[in-house]
Design a protein around this motif. Structure first.
Motif, PDB file in Angstrom:
ATOM      1  N   UNK A 188      -2.810  -4.629 -17.777  1.00  0.00           N
ATOM      2  CA  UNK A 188      -3.121  -6.036 -17.996  1.00  0.00           C
ATOM      3  C   UNK A 188      -4.330  -6.430 -17.151  1.00  0.00           C
ATOM      4  N   UNK A 189      -5.216  -7.219 -17.738  1.00  0.00           N
ATOM      5  CA  UNK A 189      -6.318  -7.832 -16.988  1.00  0.00           C
ATOM      6  C   UNK A 189      -6.232  -9.333 -17.185  1.00  0.00           C
ATOM      7  N   UNK A 190      -6.019 -10.065 -16.094  1.00  0.00           N
ATOM      8  CA  UNK A 190      -5.951 -11.522 -16.175  1.00  0.00           C
ATOM      9  C   UNK A 190      -7.335 -12.083 -16.480  1.00  0.00           C
ATOM     10  N   UNK A 191      -7.370 -13.123 -17.306  1.00  0.00           N
ATOM     11  CA  UNK A 191      -8.637 -13.746 -17.676  1.00  0.00           C
ATOM     12  C   UNK A 191      -8.823 -15.109 -17.040  1.00  0.00           C
ATOM     13  N   UNK A 192      -7.858 -16.011 -17.246  1.00  0.00           N
ATOM     14  CA  UNK A 192      -7.967 -17.365 -16.707  1.00  0.00           C
ATOM     15  C   UNK A 192      -6.606 -18.038 -16.758  1.00  0.00           C
ATOM     16  N   UNK A 193      -6.367 -19.014 -15.859  1.00  0.00           N
ATOM     17  CA  UNK A 193      -5.101 -19.748 -15.914  1.00  0.00           C
ATOM     18  C   UNK A 193      -4.986 -20.524 -17.220  1.00  0.00           C
ATOM     19  N   UNK A 194      -3.783 -20.613 -17.737  1.00  0.00           N
ATOM     20  CA  UNK A 194      -3.488 -21.409 -18.924  1.00  0.00           C
ATOM     21  C   UNK A 194      -2.532 -22.528 -18.525  1.00  0.00           C
ATOM     22  N   UNK A 195      -2.223 -23.410 -19.465  1.00  0.00           N
ATOM     23  CA  UNK A 195      -1.339 -24.535 -19.173  1.00  0.00           C
ATOM     24  C   UNK A 195       0.017 -24.055 -18.680  1.00  0.00           C
ATOM     25  N   UNK A 196       0.454 -22.921 -19.173  1.00  0.00           N
ATOM     26  CA  UNK A 196       1.750 -22.378 -18.775  1.00  0.00           C
ATOM     27  C   UNK A 196       1.594 -20.872 -18.597  1.00  0.00           C
ATOM     28  N   UNK A 213       6.347 -10.748 -15.500  1.00  0.00           N
ATOM     29  CA  UNK A 213       5.853 -11.789 -16.386  1.00  0.00           C
ATOM     30  C   UNK A 213       6.486 -11.643 -17.754  1.00  0.00           C
ATOM     31  N   UNK A 214       6.776 -12.787 -18.371  1.00  0.00           N
ATOM     32  CA  UNK A 214       7.271 -12.817 -19.739  1.00  0.00           C
ATOM     33  C   UNK A 214       6.097 -13.009 -20.687  1.00  0.00           C
ATOM     34  N   UNK A 215       6.115 -12.303 -21.802  1.00  0.00           N
ATOM     35  CA  UNK A 215       5.097 -12.483 -22.827  1.00  0.00           C
ATOM     36  C   UNK A 215       5.407 -13.780 -23.574  1.00  0.00           C
ATOM     37  N   UNK A 216       4.587 -14.806 -23.346  1.00  0.00           N
ATOM     38  CA  UNK A 216       4.838 -16.118 -23.934  1.00  0.00           C
ATOM     39  C   UNK A 216       4.178 -16.284 -25.293  1.00  0.00           C
ATOM     40  N   UNK A 217       3.068 -15.595 -25.515  1.00  0.00           N
ATOM     41  CA  UNK A 217       2.320 -15.761 -26.768  1.00  0.00           C
ATOM     42  C   UNK A 217       1.412 -14.563 -26.943  1.00  0.00           C
ATOM     43  N   UNK A 218       1.219 -14.129 -28.188  1.00  0.00           N
ATOM     44  CA  UNK A 218       0.331 -13.010 -28.485  1.00  0.00           C
ATOM     45  C   UNK A 218      -0.685 -13.460 -29.525  1.00  0.00           C
ATOM     46  N   UNK A 219      -1.976 -13.232 -29.229  1.00  0.00           N
ATOM     47  CA  UNK A 219      -3.045 -13.554 -30.160  1.00  0.00           C
ATOM     48  C   UNK A 219      -3.654 -12.296 -30.732  1.00  0.00           C
ATOM     49  N   UNK A 220      -4.785 -12.437 -31.390  1.00  0.00           N
ATOM     50  CA  UNK A 220      -5.429 -11.286 -32.020  1.00  0.00           C
ATOM     51  C   UNK A 220      -6.095 -10.358 -31.011  1.00  0.00           C
ATOM     52  N   UNK A 221      -6.557 -10.923 -29.895  1.00  0.00           N
ATOM     53  CA  UNK A 221      -7.259 -10.095 -28.900  1.00  0.00           C
ATOM     54  C   UNK A 221      -6.622 -10.124 -27.522  1.00  0.00           C
ATOM     55  N   UNK A 222      -5.660 -10.998 -27.283  1.00  0.00           N
ATOM     56  CA  UNK A 222      -5.056 -11.109 -25.965  1.00  0.00           C
ATOM     57  C   UNK A 222      -3.696 -11.770 -26.046  1.00  0.00           C
ATOM     58  N   UNK A 223      -3.207 -12.191 -24.898  1.00  0.00           N
ATOM     59  CA  UNK A 223      -1.883 -12.776 -24.828  1.00  0.00           C
ATOM     60  C   UNK A 223      -1.807 -13.766 -23.674  1.00  0.00           C
ATOM     61  N   UNK A 224      -0.711 -14.524 -23.662  1.00  0.00           N
ATOM     62  CA  UNK A 224      -0.450 -15.440 -22.555  1.00  0.00           C
ATOM     63  C   UNK A 224       0.814 -14.972 -21.847  1.00  0.00           C
ATOM     64  N   UNK A 225       0.722 -14.845 -20.528  1.00  0.00           N
ATOM     65  CA  UNK A 225       1.831 -14.383 -19.707  1.00  0.00           C
ATOM     66  C   UNK A 225       2.366 -15.528 -18.857  1.00  0.00           C
ATOM     67  N   UNK A 226       3.693 -15.595 -18.736  1.00  0.00           N
ATOM     68  CA  UNK A 226       4.345 -16.582 -17.876  1.00  0.00           C
ATOM     69  C   UNK A 226       4.981 -15.815 -16.717  1.00  0.00           C
ATOM     70  N   UNK A 227       4.407 -15.955 -15.523  1.00  0.00           N
ATOM     71  CA  UNK A 227       4.842 -15.174 -14.370  1.00  0.00           C
ATOM     72  C   UNK A 227       6.062 -15.797 -13.691  1.00  0.00           C
ATOM     73  N   UNK A 228       6.757 -14.979 -12.923  1.00  0.00           N
ATOM     74  CA  UNK A 228       7.962 -15.445 -12.233  1.00  0.00           C
ATOM     75  C   UNK A 228       7.653 -16.042 -10.868  1.00  0.00           C
ATOM     76  N   UNK A 229       6.383 -16.195 -10.552  1.00  0.00           N
ATOM     77  CA  UNK A 229       5.975 -16.810  -9.283  1.00  0.00           C
ATOM     78  C   UNK A 229       4.787 -17.718  -9.557  1.00  0.00           C
ATOM     79  N   UNK A 230       4.636 -18.735  -8.727  1.00  0.00           N
ATOM     80  CA  UNK A 230       3.543 -19.686  -8.884  1.00  0.00           C
ATOM     81  C   UNK A 230       2.928 -19.982  -7.524  1.00  0.00           C
ATOM     82  N   UNK A 231       1.741 -20.582  -7.537  1.00  0.00           N
ATOM     83  CA  UNK A 231       1.109 -21.054  -6.308  1.00  0.00           C
ATOM     84  C   UNK A 231       0.879 -19.945  -5.303  1.00  0.00           C
ATOM     85  N   UNK A 232       1.209 -20.214  -4.046  1.00  0.00           N
ATOM     86  CA  UNK A 232       0.965 -19.243  -2.983  1.00  0.00           C
ATOM     87  C   UNK A 232       1.811 -17.992  -3.154  1.00  0.00           C
TER      88      UNK A 232
END
Length: 348
Positions: free
Chosen positions: A85-93, A119-138
């Motif tokens: 996985x390579x993170x790209x940018x923060x998303x709303x969730x 991380x849970x796979x929250x959404x899958x697109x044609x070229x990437x996906x959105x991950x919802x991690x089990x930790x936030x902030x610091x």
């Protein structure tokens, strides 16, 4: 303008996989409209003028490359599969990300990156996906620092894997604001002794922030380059930074961004008359020949890929034919190319 107008032959052995040590010992090609000189980055205090204002990008690269496993029940029992996985940018969730192999993932699956992060796979697109991690902030930052690796550009990652040394090498000495997934690489040539020598010379510095995205490495896929659309990146020019740039311009001093990211940000924030304004938001500015530079008097930058938007940017600054001459000189002179390579100082 055709994509082929920005092509050139580059021997693979000129692609740098490690930076120069010390940082400021890298070679520096200095070029203006008529001359080319071979120098070192450490020579900058003798090359720049007192009063020159260097614009520095203070983004901080996060260890955005993750290796994990997903577990799926099968008739034969649970099966684990490796996922990169390579993170790209923060998303709303969560986070937008790239993943390999993407096609094998399913929404709702959990990817575990060791004991520190999942991380849970929250959404899958044609070229990437959105991950919802089990930790936030610091807590997320701390976990990412434990399990993540530096996101080296594809042309380095294809030659070697990232390692612990890259955590220092692929970060500027003034990195401050976390959020980039690629380094502002021209800035990697600076170290504390060089900064002290420049300050003693009377060269000044101002910091701006542009979080460099992985889109900076995306190839141009259209033949007519004017129809290319850039990725958006988040940036900020503070009131104080804008005021200092405006004061330097009013005094007739040169504004020289260090890196194409700093240049793209200040050109985005400047008014048509060159007045710098405070800015906070995203920019997708695409600079190619024909662009009218509003505030830039020069640029320190590394040597860029053939057919890349960054090569188009420097061609806009210096002219296509002049850049061809500069790059031919660099190849013939065995300069080291790309993110860990040598640098150029382009003065207009």
């Amino acid at each position: 303008m055709k994509l082929s107008d920005f092509d050139f032959d580059l021997p693979e052995h000129l692609i740098a996989t490690r930076p120069a040590r010390p940082r400021s010992s890298a070679r520096l090609l200095v070029a203006d409209a008529g001359t080319i000189a071979d120098r070192r980055v450490s020579d900058l205090p003798q090359i720049l003028r007192p009063g020159d204002l260097l614009v520095l990008n203070d983004t901080r690269v996060i260890p955005a490359r993750l290796t994990g496993t997903r577990t799926r029940a099968t008739p034969q029992g649970d099966a684990a599969a490796r996922i990169e996985v390579t993170l790209l940018e923060p998303a709303a969730d969560g986070w937008q990300a790239l993943a390999r192999p993407l096609r094998k993932l399913r929404v709702g699956e959990v990817i575990r990156f060791g004991d520190a992060l999942s991380a849970e796979v929250a959404e899958i697109g044609t070229t990437g996906l959105r991950l919802r991690f089990d930790a936030m902030g610091e807590a997320f930052d701390a976990a990412l620092n434990r399990v993540g690796a530096m996101p080296l550009p594809p042309y380095i990652a294809s030659l070697r894997a990232p390692d612990a040394q890259d955590r220092d090498d692929y970060q500027t000495v003034w990195a401050r604001h976390r959020g980039a997934v690629a380094a502002p690489t021209a800035s990697l040539h600076f170290d504390a002794p060089l900064l002290d020598a420049l300050a003693a010379r009377g060269v000044e510095f101002v910091h701006v922030t542009l979080h460099v995205g992985a889109g900076t490495f995306l190839p141009v896929k259209v033949d007519d380059v004017t129809s290319h659309r850039m990725h958006a990146e988040w940036g900020e020019v503070t009131d104080d930074a804008a005021a200092r740039i405006n004061a330097a311009r009013a005094a007739g001093r040169r504004i020289i961004p260090v890196g194409t990211t700093a240049l793209r940000l200040i050109e985005s924030a400047a008014a048509a008359d060159g007045t710098m304004r405070a800015f906070q938001g995203t920019t997708d500015i695409f600079i190619y020949p024909g662009h009218h530079f509003r505030v830039t008097d020069g640029l320190m930058t590394n040597f860029h890929l053939p057919k890349s938007t960054l090569l188009m940017l420097v061609s806009a600054l210096m002219g296509r034919e002049r850049i061809k001459e500069i790059y031919a000189h660099a190849v013939a002179g065995q300069y080291r190319f790309f993110s860990y390579g040598d640098a150029s100082l382009l003065l207009v």
